[in-house]
Design a protein around this motif. Structure first.
Motif, PDB file in Angstrom:
ATOM      1  N   PHE A   1      -3.476  -5.286   4.111  1.00  0.00           N
ATOM      2  CA  PHE A   1      -4.353  -4.167   4.421  1.00  0.00           C
ATOM      3  C   PHE A   1      -5.821  -4.449   4.150  1.00  0.00           C
ATOM      4  O   PHE A   1      -6.694  -3.821   4.719  1.00  0.00           O
ATOM      5  CB  PHE A   1      -3.882  -2.917   3.687  1.00  0.00           C
ATOM      6  CG  PHE A   1      -4.551  -2.648   2.377  1.00  0.00           C
ATOM      7  CD1 PHE A   1      -5.323  -1.506   2.197  1.00  0.00           C
ATOM      8  CD2 PHE A   1      -4.399  -3.511   1.312  1.00  0.00           C
ATOM      9  CE1 PHE A   1      -5.925  -1.234   0.984  1.00  0.00           C
ATOM     10  CE2 PHE A   1      -5.005  -3.252   0.110  1.00  0.00           C
ATOM     11  CZ  PHE A   1      -5.771  -2.104  -0.063  1.00  0.00           C
TER      12      PHE A   1
ATOM     13  N   LEU B   1      -5.330   8.506   1.596  1.00  0.00           N
ATOM     14  CA  LEU B   1      -5.252   8.722   0.154  1.00  0.00           C
ATOM     15  C   LEU B   1      -6.527   9.357  -0.372  1.00  0.00           C
ATOM     16  O   LEU B   1      -6.503  10.287  -1.163  1.00  0.00           O
ATOM     17  CB  LEU B   1      -5.003   7.387  -0.554  1.00  0.00           C
ATOM     18  CG  LEU B   1      -5.077   7.416  -2.081  1.00  0.00           C
ATOM     19  CD1 LEU B   1      -3.872   8.133  -2.648  1.00  0.00           C
ATOM     20  CD2 LEU B   1      -5.132   6.000  -2.631  1.00  0.00           C
TER      21      LEU B   1
ATOM     22  N   VAL C   1      -3.402   4.504   6.116  1.00  0.00           N
ATOM     23  CA  VAL C   1      -2.779   5.270   5.041  1.00  0.00           C
ATOM     24  C   VAL C   1      -3.635   5.231   3.785  1.00  0.00           C
ATOM     25  O   VAL C   1      -3.781   6.225   3.069  1.00  0.00           O
ATOM     26  CB  VAL C   1      -1.365   4.728   4.750  1.00  0.00           C
ATOM     27  CG1 VAL C   1      -0.792   5.351   3.503  1.00  0.00           C
ATOM     28  CG2 VAL C   1      -0.471   5.006   5.931  1.00  0.00           C
ATOM     29  N   TYR C   2      -4.249   4.072   3.532  1.00  0.00           N
ATOM     30  CA  TYR C   2      -5.154   3.945   2.387  1.00  0.00           C
ATOM     31  C   TYR C   2      -6.292   4.951   2.516  1.00  0.00           C
ATOM     32  O   TYR C   2      -6.709   5.571   1.543  1.00  0.00           O
ATOM     33  CB  TYR C   2      -5.683   2.510   2.322  1.00  0.00           C
ATOM     34  CG  TYR C   2      -6.676   2.254   1.220  1.00  0.00           C
ATOM     35  CD1 TYR C   2      -6.289   2.329  -0.107  1.00  0.00           C
ATOM     36  CD2 TYR C   2      -7.992   1.920   1.513  1.00  0.00           C
ATOM     37  CE1 TYR C   2      -7.192   2.076  -1.122  1.00  0.00           C
ATOM     38  CE2 TYR C   2      -8.901   1.665   0.503  1.00  0.00           C
ATOM     39  CZ  TYR C   2      -8.497   1.749  -0.813  1.00  0.00           C
ATOM     40  OH  TYR C   2      -9.396   1.493  -1.811  1.00  0.00           O
TER      41      TYR C   2
ATOM     42  N   LEU D   1       1.690  12.451   2.640  1.00  0.00           N
ATOM     43  CA  LEU D   1       1.363  11.111   2.141  1.00  0.00           C
ATOM     44  C   LEU D   1       2.636  10.255   2.052  1.00  0.00           C
ATOM     45  O   LEU D   1       2.654   9.096   2.487  1.00  0.00           O
ATOM     46  CB  LEU D   1       0.727  11.251   0.751  1.00  0.00           C
ATOM     47  CG  LEU D   1      -0.433  10.322   0.409  1.00  0.00           C
ATOM     48  CD1 LEU D   1      -1.463  10.282   1.513  1.00  0.00           C
ATOM     49  CD2 LEU D   1      -1.070  10.759  -0.902  1.00  0.00           C
ATOM     50  N   ALA D   2       3.700  10.844   1.518  1.00  0.00           N
ATOM     51  CA  ALA D   2       4.964  10.111   1.409  1.00  0.00           C
ATOM     52  C   ALA D   2       5.532   9.823   2.790  1.00  0.00           C
ATOM     53  O   ALA D   2       6.067   8.731   3.038  1.00  0.00           O
ATOM     54  CB  ALA D   2       5.968  10.913   0.578  1.00  0.00           C
TER      55      ALA D   2
ATOM     56  N   MET E   1       2.009   8.885  -7.131  1.00  0.00           N
ATOM     57  CA  MET E   1       2.541  10.243  -7.280  1.00  0.00           C
ATOM     58  C   MET E   1       3.503  10.325  -8.459  1.00  0.00           C
ATOM     59  O   MET E   1       3.555  11.327  -9.167  1.00  0.00           O
ATOM     60  CB  MET E   1       3.248  10.659  -5.995  1.00  0.00           C
ATOM     61  CG  MET E   1       2.297  10.796  -4.821  1.00  0.00           C
ATOM     62  SD  MET E   1       3.160  11.382  -3.353  1.00  0.00           S
ATOM     63  CE  MET E   1       2.934  10.047  -2.223  1.00  0.00           C
TER      64      MET E   1
ATOM     65  N   VAL F   1       0.838  -1.206   0.000  1.00  0.00           N
ATOM     66  CA  VAL F   1       0.000   0.000   0.000  1.00  0.00           C
ATOM     67  C   VAL F   1       0.868   1.250   0.000  1.00  0.00           C
ATOM     68  O   VAL F   1       0.624   2.209  -0.749  1.00  0.00           O
ATOM     69  CB  VAL F   1      -0.928   0.017   1.234  1.00  0.00           C
ATOM     70  CG1 VAL F   1      -1.695   1.319   1.304  1.00  0.00           C
ATOM     71  CG2 VAL F   1      -1.881  -1.147   1.189  1.00  0.00           C
ATOM     72  N   ALA F   2       1.910   1.246   0.837  1.00  0.00           N
ATOM     73  CA  ALA F   2       2.783   2.411   0.952  1.00  0.00           C
ATOM     74  C   ALA F   2       3.505   2.675  -0.371  1.00  0.00           C
ATOM     75  O   ALA F   2       3.569   3.815  -0.847  1.00  0.00           O
ATOM     76  CB  ALA F   2       3.794   2.196   2.075  1.00  0.00           C
TER      77      ALA F   2
ATOM     78  N   PRO G   1      -1.468   0.187   7.490  1.00  0.00           N
ATOM     79  CA  PRO G   1      -1.672   0.227   6.040  1.00  0.00           C
ATOM     80  C   PRO G   1      -3.068   0.712   5.634  1.00  0.00           C
ATOM     81  O   PRO G   1      -3.199   1.499   4.699  1.00  0.00           O
ATOM     82  CB  PRO G   1      -1.450  -1.225   5.605  1.00  0.00           C
ATOM     83  CG  PRO G   1      -0.548  -1.781   6.641  1.00  0.00           C
ATOM     84  CD  PRO G   1      -0.965  -1.118   7.922  1.00  0.00           C
TER      85      PRO G   1
ATOM     86  N   ALA H   1       3.574   6.982   4.216  1.00  0.00           N
ATOM     87  CA  ALA H   1       3.947   5.735   3.536  1.00  0.00           C
ATOM     88  C   ALA H   1       5.261   5.205   4.082  1.00  0.00           C
ATOM     89  O   ALA H   1       5.409   4.004   4.346  1.00  0.00           O
ATOM     90  CB  ALA H   1       4.047   5.969   2.028  1.00  0.00           C
TER      91      ALA H   1
ATOM     92  N   VAL I   1       4.839   3.700   7.551  1.00  0.00           N
ATOM     93  CA  VAL I   1       4.170   2.401   7.534  1.00  0.00           C
ATOM     94  C   VAL I   1       5.146   1.278   7.212  1.00  0.00           C
ATOM     95  O   VAL I   1       5.135   0.220   7.840  1.00  0.00           O
ATOM     96  CB  VAL I   1       3.019   2.399   6.493  1.00  0.00           C
ATOM     97  CG1 VAL I   1       2.503   0.987   6.277  1.00  0.00           C
ATOM     98  CG2 VAL I   1       1.905   3.299   6.942  1.00  0.00           C
TER      99      VAL I   1
END
Lengths: 298, 290
Positions: free
Chosen positions: B224, B246, B242-243, B256-257, A131, A123-124, B239, B260, B263
């Motif tokens: 996830f 998004l 974070v989803y 976001l990065a 992006m 997912v990450a 996970p 990620a 995680v």
């Protein structure tokens, strides 16, 4: 003789106790794996929604399924994805295994870096790819422009979305193929190489006639595992394209997810599970059969 | 047998020594080609997480954060309950790995010793073939019936689908390599089955427990879909949290990065620390011929 008899007796009486060790594991497997299977078969024969209302409909779910254009298309799309996402990692993975089997400075460190993608949380990583695929601001189109290429449409065009998702899958899972084949290379006997060197064989001849036949069984294992995993692809698609644009990247597993947890057609989704499983078993058996053939050829 | 691999290594070593300059260049070009995609994606993730939002959406892209800022990380911690999700992940993965070891290690022993490895292997292969989603439909209905949807307990149970097969699979391989004669000797001296398992077989198969535990940890942590479907607002794992980010913050690339990276960081650390065990487990123990 008089010593051997009691020994055998002791051992066999212990053998009867081994099932006790397996019992807890069997109960867990029964609860989380076998029960769901039995229940799925039951649900597939029912019209069922998530509120719990259900009625027996026999094979109607299956009949509807084979008339469902969206389902049929998702099956073919899954095959196309699986073909690419199996062959490319296997080819690159075999190459990587041959490279990492050689000794060179910093091999351990470089191998660890190479293996990291398969451990990273999908997912990450999918977020980062999303992006990078951005049409105006993404780094990939910028890199293309540096070498004079026009921007690519990546996940924003039905024609390119599947190859783009394959790219992410290749990035993730080539290391697994590498590790499996590396295990095969580690067990190779040295004698044939010594004989071949004395006979003046070229590197290519040694690979083609010694290494390749010996690692082929491992390559086949990798092929089976990659096929199964590509058929099941979900995380990457759920994050990067959500099955789109339109339904252009809706594979079997994503179709299943939508039916079960977005549209709540539980009975219909259970029918999808069973058809899905038959496809997976059939393809795996085919590949395992092919593997048997390669073994026999040795 | 033990000297064989080293003989192969030294032979390859000799070939490397003899290889021409062209061959050596070809080898390094291959290495760079193979390793750079991994390096580039991870570095780009790091770069995005350390830049200001203005630099992140600049065109042409800014590659090196100047000056690097932790603002994105601060924002992730302020706007999300990251620590709660982290703790949820620890509970779910920790619970599933612990229970997996408690039932999976003895099961691997029993299967290896009673020579029923083939049947068990087929069952585990079937478990691996089945998409995780298909277990989720019946289990979801069951948890609904029991009022367990949205609880950590339900997540731990579903994660057993991941951890138990991996651990059993790895342990069968390791226990089959523990010589049975040692245990037979102990039994003739009057040790119970349990004692000979606990004091003889288990210590000898300890590397297998480590390998199985690490692999189960990694694949459970990364999962996830179970959490997306089953977890409530307060029980999400990292996970799936974070989803969810998004969908709400599609344009905030830095946070976001950063999220990620947070995680996946625990898994990457484990990979680096235990890379030897992982390589051994995946290339030999876990996937032996059969």
């Amino acid at each position: 003789m008089s010593v051997a008899a009691p020994k055998r007796e002791v051992v066999s009486s212990f053998r009867q106790h081994y099932w006790l060790f397996v019992l807890p594991g069997t109960l867990v497997i029964g609860g989380v794996i076998v029960f769901p299977w039995a229940f799925t078969v039951w649900m597939a024969l029912h019209e069922w929604n998530v509120t719990g209302d259900h009625a027996f409909v026999g094979l109607a779910n299956f009949v509807n399924l084979f008339g469902d254009q969206r389902f049929i298309e998702s099956v073919w799309r899954t095959f196309w994805f699986t073909l690419l996402a199996t062959l490319i990692p296997v080819i690159l993975g075999v190459w990587a295994a041959l490279v990492f089997h050689r000794s060179f400075p910093f091999r351990g460190l470089l191998r660890t870096i190479f293996v990291m993608p398969m451990m990273a949380t999908p997912v990450a990583i999918a977020l980062v790819w999303t992006m990078m695929f951005h049409p105006q601001l993404g780094v990939l189109n910028y890199l293309l422009s540096l070498v004079g290429l026009p921007p690519f449409s990546w996940i924003y065009d039905p024609a390119t979305v599947i190859p783009t998702l394959v790219l992410v899958e290749v990035w993730h899972w080539t290391p697994l193929v590498m590790l499996i084949v590396l295990g095969g290379l580690a067990g190779l006997p040295t004698d044939p190489y010594e004989a071949a060197l004395i006979d003046g064989a070229s590197s290519w001849q040694m690979f083609r006639y010694i290494t390749w036949p010996l690692i082929l069984p491992y390559v086949m294992i990798a092929l089976v595992i990659r096929t199964i995993d590509s058929l099941k692809v979900f995380d990457t698609i759920a994050v990067i394209s959500q099955g789109g644009p339109g339904t252009a990247s809706e594979t079997l597993n994503y179709f299943l997810y939508l039916q079960a947890f977005q549209f709540y057609n539980v009975g219909y989704a259970s029918a999808v599970v069973l058809v899905f499983f038959v496809i997976i078993i059939a393809l795996s058996l085919l590949l395992l059969y092919a593997r048997q053939q390669t073994k026999w050829m040795e | 047998m033990a000297s064989r691999p080293s003989a192969v290594q030294s032979m390859y070593g000799a070939r490397v020594g003899k290889r021409s300059r062209g061959g050596r260049i070809a080898l390094w070009v291959s290495v760079i080609f193979l390793v750079s995609p991994a390096v580039l994606v991870f570095l780009w993730m790091l770069s995005l997480s350390l830049k200001t939002e203005i630099d992140n959406i600049a065109y042409p892209p800014v590659f090196i954060p100047n000056p690097p800022t932790l603002a994105s990380y601060v924002e992730v911690f302020q706007k999300n309950r990251i620590l709660l999700y982290f703790w949820n992940s620890v509970l779910v993965t920790g619970g599933a790995v612990l229970i997996g070891l408690m039932v999976g290690v003895p099961a691997g022993y029993g299967i290896a010793r009673s020579k029923s490895g083939k049947a068990a292997a087929v069952l585990i292969l079937v478990a691996r073939m089945t998409p995780a989603l298909s277990y989720l439909i019946p289990l979801f209905l069951l948890f609904q019936l029991l009022g367990m949807v949205g609880t950590i307990g339900a997540l731990v149970v579903t994660h057993l689908v991941i951890t138990v097969p991996i651990i059993v699979w790895v342990m069968i391989g390791y226990f089959e390599n523990v010589p049975v004669e040692l245990e037979e000797a102990a039994r003739i001296d009057g040790a119970s089955v349990w004692r000979s398992f606990w004091h003889i077989a288990l210590p000898l198969a300890r590397p297998g427990v480590v390998v199985g535990g690490i692999l189960a940890f990694i694949f459970s942590w990364n999962n996830f879909i179970f959490s997306v479907v089953l977890a409530g607002k307060n029980t999400r794992t990292l996970p799936s949290a974070v989803y969810n980010m998004l969908t709400f913050e599609q344009l905030a690339w830095g946070p976001l990065a950063a999220a990620a990276l947070l995680v996946t960081l625990p898994v990457l650390l484990v990979t680096v620390i235990a890379q030897r065990e992982i390589v051994a487990g995946l290339s030999a123990g876990g996937l032996k011929d059969g």
